[in-house]
Design a protein around this motif. Sequence first.
Motif, PDB file in Angstrom:
ATOM      1  N   GLY A  74       2.035   8.550  -8.018  1.00 56.17           N
ATOM      2  CA  GLY A  74       1.643   9.540  -8.735  1.00 56.17           C
ATOM      3  C   GLY A  74       2.583  10.057  -9.626  1.00 56.17           C
ATOM      4  O   GLY A  74       1.886  10.630 -10.968  1.00 56.17           O
ATOM      5  N   ALA A  75       3.876  10.205  -9.538  1.00 54.36           N
ATOM      6  CA  ALA A  75       4.752  10.870 -10.608  1.00 54.36           C
ATOM      7  C   ALA A  75       4.737   9.868 -11.971  1.00 54.36           C
ATOM      8  O   ALA A  75       4.762  10.384 -12.938  1.00 54.36           O
ATOM      9  CB  ALA A  75       6.193  10.846  -9.923  1.00 54.36           C
ATOM     10  N   CYS A  76       4.751   8.600 -11.709  1.00 51.62           N
ATOM     11  CA  CYS A  76       4.805   7.692 -12.965  1.00 51.62           C
ATOM     12  C   CYS A  76       3.283   8.095 -13.738  1.00 51.62           C
ATOM     13  O   CYS A  76       3.219   8.002 -14.921  1.00 51.62           O
ATOM     14  CB  CYS A  76       4.812   6.131 -12.562  1.00 51.62           C
ATOM     15  SG  CYS A  76       6.352   5.898 -11.674  1.00 51.62           S
ATOM     16  N   ALA A  77       2.439   8.051 -12.924  1.00 57.02           N
ATOM     17  CA  ALA A  77       0.979   8.322 -13.575  1.00 57.02           C
ATOM     18  C   ALA A  77       1.084   9.595 -14.309  1.00 57.02           C
ATOM     19  O   ALA A  77       0.364   9.640 -15.692  1.00 57.02           O
ATOM     20  CB  ALA A  77      -0.191   8.103 -12.377  1.00 57.02           C
ATOM     21  N   GLY A 111      -6.394   4.295 -10.487  1.00 58.60           N
ATOM     22  CA  GLY A 111      -7.788   4.279 -11.271  1.00 58.60           C
ATOM     23  C   GLY A 111      -7.662   5.333 -12.112  1.00 58.60           C
ATOM     24  O   GLY A 111      -8.382   5.268 -13.281  1.00 58.60           O
ATOM     25  N   ARG A 112      -7.439   6.538 -11.885  1.00 59.46           N
ATOM     26  CA  ARG A 112      -7.491   7.625 -12.861  1.00 59.46           C
ATOM     27  C   ARG A 112      -6.418   7.426 -14.106  1.00 59.46           C
ATOM     28  O   ARG A 112      -6.769   7.865 -15.063  1.00 59.46           O
ATOM     29  CB  ARG A 112      -7.082   8.940 -12.094  1.00 59.46           C
ATOM     30  CG  ARG A 112      -8.429   9.516 -11.255  1.00 59.46           C
ATOM     31  CD  ARG A 112      -8.070  11.061 -10.892  1.00 59.46           C
ATOM     32  NE  ARG A 112      -7.005  11.161  -9.936  1.00 59.46           N
ATOM     33  CZ  ARG A 112      -6.750  11.182  -8.814  1.00 59.46           C
ATOM     34  NH1 ARG A 112      -7.591  10.955  -7.980  1.00 59.46           N
ATOM     35  NH2 ARG A 112      -5.482  11.502  -8.295  1.00 59.46           N
ATOM     36  N   ALA A 113      -5.187   7.066 -13.639  1.00 59.71           N
ATOM     37  CA  ALA A 113      -4.109   6.863 -14.772  1.00 59.71           C
ATOM     38  C   ALA A 113      -4.840   5.747 -15.795  1.00 59.71           C
ATOM     39  O   ALA A 113      -4.628   5.939 -16.904  1.00 59.71           O
ATOM     40  CB  ALA A 113      -2.889   6.269 -14.020  1.00 59.71           C
ATOM     41  N   TYR A 114      -5.415   4.363 -15.218  1.00 64.02           N
ATOM     42  CA  TYR A 114      -5.874   3.563 -16.247  1.00 64.02           C
ATOM     43  C   TYR A 114      -7.210   4.168 -16.800  1.00 64.02           C
ATOM     44  O   TYR A 114      -7.434   3.699 -18.170  1.00 64.02           O
ATOM     45  CB  TYR A 114      -6.432   2.362 -15.364  1.00 64.02           C
ATOM     46  CG  TYR A 114      -5.317   1.446 -14.691  1.00 64.02           C
ATOM     47  CD1 TYR A 114      -4.220   1.341 -15.495  1.00 64.02           C
ATOM     48  CD2 TYR A 114      -5.118   0.806 -13.732  1.00 64.02           C
ATOM     49  CE1 TYR A 114      -3.154   0.640 -15.215  1.00 64.02           C
ATOM     50  CE2 TYR A 114      -4.250  -0.013 -12.897  1.00 64.02           C
ATOM     51  CZ  TYR A 114      -3.032  -0.001 -13.967  1.00 64.02           C
ATOM     52  OH  TYR A 114      -2.046  -0.854 -13.413  1.00 64.02           O
ATOM     53  N   ALA A 115      -8.147   4.955 -16.195  1.00 64.81           N
ATOM     54  CA  ALA A 115      -9.176   5.458 -16.822  1.00 64.81           C
ATOM     55  C   ALA A 115      -8.817   6.560 -17.959  1.00 64.81           C
ATOM     56  O   ALA A 115      -9.440   6.321 -19.175  1.00 64.81           O
ATOM     57  CB  ALA A 115     -10.123   6.359 -15.983  1.00 64.81           C
ATOM     58  N   GLN A 116      -7.739   7.153 -18.136  1.00 66.03           N
ATOM     59  CA  GLN A 116      -7.117   8.150 -18.925  1.00 66.03           C
ATOM     60  C   GLN A 116      -6.846   7.335 -20.328  1.00 66.03           C
ATOM     61  O   GLN A 116      -6.898   7.849 -21.344  1.00 66.03           O
ATOM     62  CB  GLN A 116      -6.197   9.244 -18.483  1.00 66.03           C
ATOM     63  CG  GLN A 116      -6.482  10.034 -17.487  1.00 66.03           C
ATOM     64  CD  GLN A 116      -5.376  10.919 -16.869  1.00 66.03           C
ATOM     65  OE1 GLN A 116      -4.085  10.655 -17.290  1.00 66.03           O
ATOM     66  NE2 GLN A 116      -5.693  11.705 -16.055  1.00 66.03           N
ATOM     67  N   GLU A 117      -6.320   6.293 -20.141  1.00 66.88           N
ATOM     68  CA  GLU A 117      -5.886   5.258 -21.184  1.00 66.88           C
ATOM     69  C   GLU A 117      -6.933   4.317 -21.444  1.00 66.88           C
ATOM     70  O   GLU A 117      -6.845   3.556 -22.637  1.00 66.88           O
ATOM     71  CB  GLU A 117      -4.596   4.423 -20.713  1.00 66.88           C
ATOM     72  CG  GLU A 117      -3.386   5.425 -20.325  1.00 66.88           C
ATOM     73  CD  GLU A 117      -2.926   6.087 -21.471  1.00 66.88           C
ATOM     74  OE1 GLU A 117      -3.135   5.536 -22.509  1.00 66.88           O
ATOM     75  OE2 GLU A 117      -2.200   6.986 -21.375  1.00 66.88           O
ATOM     76  N   GLY A 118      -8.039   4.483 -21.040  1.00 72.14           N
ATOM     77  CA  GLY A 118      -9.178   3.341 -21.406  1.00 72.14           C
ATOM     78  C   GLY A 118      -9.118   2.053 -20.970  1.00 72.14           C
ATOM     79  O   GLY A 118      -9.520   1.132 -21.833  1.00 72.14           O
ATOM     80  N   MET A 119      -8.083   1.785 -20.237  1.00 71.94           N
ATOM     81  CA  MET A 119      -7.831   0.395 -19.759  1.00 71.94           C
ATOM     82  C   MET A 119      -8.911  -0.283 -18.647  1.00 71.94           C
ATOM     83  O   MET A 119      -8.649  -0.077 -17.518  1.00 71.94           O
ATOM     84  CB  MET A 119      -6.580   0.030 -19.218  1.00 71.94           C
ATOM     85  CG  MET A 119      -5.389   0.828 -20.143  1.00 71.94           C
ATOM     86  SD  MET A 119      -3.799   0.953 -19.433  1.00 71.94           S
ATOM     87  CE  MET A 119      -3.232  -0.509 -19.356  1.00 71.94           C
ATOM     88  N   SER A 120     -10.149  -0.429 -19.186  1.00 66.85           N
ATOM     89  CA  SER A 120     -11.048  -0.983 -18.314  1.00 66.85           C
ATOM     90  C   SER A 120     -11.011  -2.524 -17.662  1.00 66.85           C
ATOM     91  O   SER A 120     -11.410  -2.410 -16.457  1.00 66.85           O
ATOM     92  CB  SER A 120     -12.396  -1.080 -19.152  1.00 66.85           C
ATOM     93  OG  SER A 120     -12.208  -2.090 -20.278  1.00 66.85           O
TER      94      SER A 120
END
Length: 521
Positions: free
Chosen positions: A451-454, A485-494
Amino acid sequence: MASPSCPALSFLSSSPSSSSSSSSSSSSFFGHVLRSSRLQSSQARCFLALRSQPRKPTSRSPPERRQRPPPRPSSPPKSPEEVKKRHWRVGEFPGASEGSLGSPRATPIKNLKKKLEKKEEAKAWVPTVTEFLSEKIQKKDWQGALEAFSMLRDQPFYTPREGTYVKLLTLLGRSGQAAEAQALFDDMLEEGLPPSATLFTSLLSAHARAGDLDKALAVLNEMKSHPPACHPDAHAFSAVLRGAAAASRFDIVDQLCIDMAARGVPATPATRNAVLSGYAAAGRLDDVERHLAAMLEAGEVDSWTMNIVLGLAANGGHISVMERWYERFRGAGVEPETRTFNVLIAAYAARGMWDKMAAVLEHMRRSGFTWTTATYNNVIEALGRAGEGRHMEWAWEQMRAEGMRPDVRTFCGLIEGYGRAGLFHKVVEVVEMVGRTGAPLTVRFFNAVIGACARAGDLAEMERVFQRMKRAGLKPDEDTFSVMGRAYAQEGMSDKIYELEQERLHGGLEPTQPDPPGLSP
């Protein structure tokens, strides 16, 4: 009714001025800090109570100077007659004459030390088989204990004793080795040692701890077929009741309670608390109310009972119910303990009720209750959720100054708090500290680091931590996949989201287990 010194929850309505026993310098300093921050007045009370907690002197304080002793007066010079007169003939060794006043030369301390070490090495102590067995049992090494017991049985002086078998069966039961306990019990019967109620209780406790209730009930029924000296007592019924309550087998619980009443076996407070804890864990509030009412009428409630009930209400978010039950227990004469206040603090902190949390902290300080690791964990987690990394760090420093030993929950709270406050260099320091201390790595710890890395936007490091978590043999839970999943969604990495979802479906999930408030070691 509650004693006037602590009238139920009356301390929750106390004013901040009531906690004026702290030093003026500490209060003024912390008040200046609070005025320059964005905290509300209710939060300030909580931090003021934390600031007024007395510190223990640290080892870094400068040592006191020792005064040098005055010099000894010099002895007067000796007369020529007092001087040693040594003489010898040719071929003789030097020696002191009869008139010599000198003493023989002392042996150097270094040589004496070497002689003593040689004597100790020559007299090397070799433990006997019985001492070796006792050492393994004390260290809770069940494999080593069985090997030592096998060696003991080969000795010509061996005689089977009940106490030895009771210790071994208890060790195997606490180690989760029910099959080994059953095999040891069968060997005992072959040796001709008659079973007793204590031996049967140790065996069925091993089966109950392992979750094998059928075998535990079979041993309990076998006890009933033996002479009256082997009939089950309160300890035997309690062992099976605890196992049944932990496994949510309440049909067995009700059956055993009826059997105990028919045999006239009284239930101990520990047994009732175990059953109550099972009802609370299963969420059966009606049974909790019924069981608790019977305990109150019989006067068998204690602080452990109060902690179970308050923790149940706190986990469900029923703050009013928790306060009502606290008043009812205090009216029954049950005195709260530090664990009780930790439950209240965790419940209030989880819902942002800073006024009541500060009142509990102030009441603990005024009443002389020592803050434990769980108390500091609750404060650190509350400050971390509020985004106050600086004040959280101050609480952490005070915890270390008082000699409190941090646990995994402490490190997780620090990592999560520093991550929310954006102090990512502090996150790295805490992770390095965990590596130096050798603390056990858990799923929650890896989730906090992920979570801290995200939050820092370092997805490459987040993936490396995730791979390390799997290499450590830990199974990701729902929180792990949710944060990533939230971290990937913020960057648009589908594509990453798809791979994560596939691993989630095929790799299985470890269910998330929330920590009970204030009940950590």
